[in-house]
Write a protein that holds these residues in place. Structure first.
Motif, PDB file in Angstrom:
ATOM      1  N   ARG A 189      -8.537 -11.475   2.565  1.00  0.00           N
ATOM      2  CA  ARG A 189      -7.131 -12.279   2.340  1.00  0.00           C
ATOM      3  C   ARG A 189      -7.017 -12.366   1.017  1.00  0.00           C
ATOM      4  O   ARG A 189      -5.846 -12.424   0.310  1.00  0.00           O
ATOM      5  N   ASP A 190      -8.126 -12.682   0.253  1.00  0.00           N
ATOM      6  CA  ASP A 190      -7.908 -13.251  -1.234  1.00  0.00           C
ATOM      7  C   ASP A 190      -8.187 -11.878  -1.974  1.00  0.00           C
ATOM      8  O   ASP A 190      -8.510 -12.095  -3.122  1.00  0.00           O
ATOM      9  N   GLU A 191      -8.191 -10.659  -1.520  1.00  0.00           N
ATOM     10  CA  GLU A 191      -8.106  -9.445  -2.338  1.00  0.00           C
ATOM     11  C   GLU A 191      -7.074  -9.648  -3.451  1.00  0.00           C
ATOM     12  O   GLU A 191      -5.907  -9.508  -3.215  1.00  0.00           O
ATOM     13  N   ALA A 192      -7.445  -9.124  -4.723  1.00  0.00           N
ATOM     14  CA  ALA A 192      -6.444  -9.042  -5.766  1.00  0.00           C
ATOM     15  C   ALA A 192      -6.682  -7.951  -6.515  1.00  0.00           C
ATOM     16  O   ALA A 192      -5.617  -7.804  -7.520  1.00  0.00           O
ATOM     17  N   ASP A 193      -7.571  -7.324  -6.319  1.00  0.00           N
ATOM     18  CA  ASP A 193      -7.772  -5.813  -7.220  1.00  0.00           C
ATOM     19  C   ASP A 193      -6.324  -4.862  -6.966  1.00  0.00           C
ATOM     20  O   ASP A 193      -6.095  -4.618  -5.725  1.00  0.00           O
ATOM     21  N   PRO A 194      -5.708  -4.768  -8.039  1.00  0.00           N
ATOM     22  CA  PRO A 194      -4.207  -3.958  -7.673  1.00  0.00           C
ATOM     23  C   PRO A 194      -4.391  -2.752  -6.833  1.00  0.00           C
ATOM     24  O   PRO A 194      -3.854  -2.135  -6.241  1.00  0.00           O
ATOM     25  N   ILE A 195      -5.606  -1.932  -7.290  1.00  0.00           N
ATOM     26  CA  ILE A 195      -5.684  -0.481  -6.705  1.00  0.00           C
ATOM     27  C   ILE A 195      -6.241  -0.573  -5.266  1.00  0.00           C
ATOM     28  O   ILE A 195      -5.457   0.059  -4.483  1.00  0.00           O
ATOM     29  N   VAL A 196      -7.044  -1.876  -4.931  1.00  0.00           N
ATOM     30  CA  VAL A 196      -7.236  -1.897  -3.506  1.00  0.00           C
ATOM     31  C   VAL A 196      -5.884  -2.143  -2.622  1.00  0.00           C
ATOM     32  O   VAL A 196      -5.689  -1.674  -1.647  1.00  0.00           O
ATOM     33  N   LEU A 197      -5.148  -3.226  -3.524  1.00  0.00           N
ATOM     34  CA  LEU A 197      -3.844  -3.620  -2.655  1.00  0.00           C
ATOM     35  C   LEU A 197      -2.943  -2.469  -2.331  1.00  0.00           C
ATOM     36  O   LEU A 197      -2.202  -2.242  -1.469  1.00  0.00           O
ATOM     37  N   ARG A 198      -3.160  -1.577  -3.482  1.00  0.00           N
ATOM     38  CA  ARG A 198      -1.990  -0.349  -3.497  1.00  0.00           C
ATOM     39  C   ARG A 198      -2.438   0.450  -2.339  1.00  0.00           C
ATOM     40  O   ARG A 198      -1.678   1.098  -1.616  1.00  0.00           O
ATOM     41  N   VAL A 199      -3.709   0.874  -2.177  1.00  0.00           N
ATOM     42  CA  VAL A 199      -4.493   1.808  -1.209  1.00  0.00           C
ATOM     43  C   VAL A 199      -4.211   1.190  -0.030  1.00  0.00           C
ATOM     44  O   VAL A 199      -3.811   1.753   0.965  1.00  0.00           O
ATOM     45  N   PHE A 200      -4.365  -0.259   0.257  1.00  0.00           N
ATOM     46  CA  PHE A 200      -4.158  -0.844   1.567  1.00  0.00           C
ATOM     47  C   PHE A 200      -2.622  -0.755   2.146  1.00  0.00           C
ATOM     48  O   PHE A 200      -2.404  -0.411   3.142  1.00  0.00           O
ATOM     49  N   GLU A 201      -1.778  -0.900   1.023  1.00  0.00           N
ATOM     50  CA  GLU A 201      -0.332  -0.910   1.473  1.00  0.00           C
ATOM     51  C   GLU A 201      -0.019   0.628   1.843  1.00  0.00           C
ATOM     52  O   GLU A 201       0.687   0.953   2.917  1.00  0.00           O
ATOM     53  N   ARG A 202      -0.762   1.677   1.195  1.00  0.00           N
ATOM     54  CA  ARG A 202      -0.666   3.255   1.537  1.00  0.00           C
ATOM     55  C   ARG A 202      -0.995   3.454   3.107  1.00  0.00           C
ATOM     56  O   ARG A 202      -0.554   4.177   3.958  1.00  0.00           O
ATOM     57  N   ALA A 203      -2.131   2.725   3.146  1.00  0.00           N
ATOM     58  CA  ALA A 203      -2.993   2.848   4.487  1.00  0.00           C
ATOM     59  C   ALA A 203      -2.151   2.319   5.538  1.00  0.00           C
ATOM     60  O   ALA A 203      -1.889   2.992   6.848  1.00  0.00           O
ATOM     61  N   SER A 204      -1.450   1.313   5.400  1.00  0.00           N
ATOM     62  CA  SER A 204      -0.646   0.677   6.436  1.00  0.00           C
ATOM     63  C   SER A 204       0.472   1.455   6.711  1.00  0.00           C
ATOM     64  O   SER A 204       0.993   1.724   7.964  1.00  0.00           O
ATOM     65  N   ARG A 205       1.121   1.894   5.700  1.00  0.00           N
ATOM     66  CA  ARG A 205       2.390   2.947   6.298  1.00  0.00           C
ATOM     67  C   ARG A 205       2.001   4.285   6.660  1.00  0.00           C
ATOM     68  O   ARG A 205       2.160   4.727   7.626  1.00  0.00           O
ATOM     69  N   ARG A 206       1.003   4.907   5.950  1.00  0.00           N
ATOM     70  CA  ARG A 206       0.624   6.301   6.398  1.00  0.00           C
ATOM     71  C   ARG A 206      -0.078   6.206   7.742  1.00  0.00           C
ATOM     72  O   ARG A 206       0.509   7.359   8.691  1.00  0.00           O
ATOM     73  N   LEU A 207      -0.994   5.540   8.015  1.00  0.00           N
ATOM     74  CA  LEU A 207      -1.727   5.456   9.455  1.00  0.00           C
ATOM     75  C   LEU A 207      -0.876   4.959  10.719  1.00  0.00           C
ATOM     76  O   LEU A 207      -1.122   5.556  11.508  1.00  0.00           O
ATOM     77  N   ARG A 208      -0.080   4.185  10.235  1.00  0.00           N
ATOM     78  CA  ARG A 208       0.847   3.508  11.225  1.00  0.00           C
ATOM     79  C   ARG A 208       1.898   4.619  11.666  1.00  0.00           C
ATOM     80  O   ARG A 208       2.357   4.751  12.889  1.00  0.00           O
ATOM     81  N   SER A 209       2.304   5.483  10.750  1.00  0.00           N
ATOM     82  CA  SER A 209       3.196   6.382  11.021  1.00  0.00           C
ATOM     83  C   SER A 209       2.552   7.875  11.742  1.00  0.00           C
ATOM     84  O   SER A 209       3.468   8.693  12.154  1.00  0.00           O
ATOM     85  N   ALA A 210       1.518   8.014  11.712  1.00  0.00           N
ATOM     86  CA  ALA A 210       0.608   9.218  12.461  1.00  0.00           C
ATOM     87  C   ALA A 210       0.263   9.026  13.654  1.00  0.00           C
ATOM     88  O   ALA A 210      -0.315   7.766  14.239  1.00  0.00           O
ATOM     89  N   SER A 211       0.217   9.958  14.800  1.00  0.00           N
ATOM     90  CA  SER A 211      -0.005   9.756  16.073  1.00  0.00           C
ATOM     91  C   SER A 211      -1.874  10.008  15.898  1.00  0.00           C
ATOM     92  O   SER A 211      -2.053  10.531  14.995  1.00  0.00           O
TER      93      SER A 211
END
Length: 315
Positions: A273-295
């Motif tokens: 919850r307290d993650e602040a590393d911008p690269i980690v946050l960006r990869v997390f956002e991508r994972a949320s979108r990419r993995l949610r959209s794939a079967s």
């Protein structure tokens, strides 16, 4: 006069987060002696101790804790500024990603391949482990993020749902043939992941519904090993369908005809919850979108996505 650099503060931050010089050296892609040298330089410049050793862990002194508390936001702000003014294709570092054994591995490798195309200088370190152990490693900062299954209630974690994976009772074709195609849970033996996994809880619950004692569950701490045991005709297991689709299609494994509601495990991508590393946050956002959209079985493993993968054994 010696001057402090960002790498000194970054070193201080990761020793505090991970608890040892060795872990910080691995995280920062340097040597343990290099980490020790940075700490000596830092303490010489500040004229004070910032760490004290307790057992195998390096703990911050009072002044060290104050320095980390005040400098951590600055480090993250600097990293964010640098990332914002440069093309993300130049982002560097190692993303430590935990993968639950029950999670859909092909989806994850497809996601890693997609991110690698946009951030080719990122390295990946994949840790395959049990869900409960992964959640703790993420909370402790040992891992940056993870793909985990089952319900989540940890207050220190942020979780985004990315889908579900189906579970079904299965046995091998040879197991069915030995019983004239009449197979039930009473035949056993039953195999499942050990306590306190969600898989074990589901298995125990269904055995109770069938009038069987959950104490009869045989435990194995690797999903693939359970699949191999069931495939060999040595018992029955509630298996993740996305991992055995080929065996089902070829008739090597068969589903049991059980009158019960189908079960599924929820899948989540998780970070601190307290993650602040911008690269980690960006990869997390991508994972949320990419993995949610794939079967679960829609993404093939990319041939040129080859992260380092560790499978951790558990007692």
């Amino acid at each position: 006069m010696f001057r402090l650099g960002l790498h000194h503060l970054e070193t201080l931050f990761w020793i505090d987060r991970l608890g040892s010089f060795a872990a910080a050296a691995e995280r920062l892609n340097t040597t343990q002696s290099g980490i020790s040298s940075r700490v000596r330089e830092l303490e010489a410049r500040l004229k004070t101790r910032v760490f004290q050793k307790e057992g195998r862990r390096m703990l911050l002194t009072l002044r060290g804790r104050d320095l980390v508390r005040r400098c951590e936001p600055l480090l993250q702000q600097v990293n964010g500024v640098l990332l914002s003014v440069t093309d993300e294709a130049y982002a560097t570092g190692t993303v430590r990603l935990g993968l639950d054994e029950m999670a859909a591995a092909p989806r994850v490798f497809g996601f890693v391949h997609d991110v690698a195309a946009d951030m080719p200088h990122l390295n990946w370190d994949l840790i395959v482990d049990a869900g409960a152990a992964l959640r703790q490693k993420i909370a402790d900062g040992v891992l940056d993020m993870g793909i985990v299954s089952g319900p989540l209630d940890a207050q220190e974690l942020v979780a985004q749902p990315i889908g579900r994976t189906g579970l079904a009772w299965m046995a091998s074709a040879t197991y069915f043939a030995a019983r004239q195609d009449r197979v039930s849970l009473h035949d056993g033996p039953i195999w499942a992941l050990p306590r306190p996994s969600h898989h074990h809880l589901l298995t125990a619950g269904m055995l109770r519904e069938a009038g069987l004692p959950p104490s009869g569950i045989n435990a194995c701490n690797h999903v693939q090993a359970i699949i191999d045991i069931v495939r060999a005709g040595a018992g029955i297991g509630m298996l993740p369908e996305h991992l055995v689709g080929e065996d089902l299609a070829r008739g090597v494994l068969r589903r049991l005809d059980i009158e019960a509601a189908p079960h599924a495990l929820e899948l989540h991508v998780v970070r601190r919850r307290d993650e602040a590393d911008p690269i980690v946050l960006r990869v997390f956002e991508r994972a949320s979108r990419r993995l949610r959209s794939a079967s679960p079985d829609a993404v093939a493993v990319a041939a040129n996505a080859s992260p380092r993968v560790h499978v951790l054994s558990r007692p």
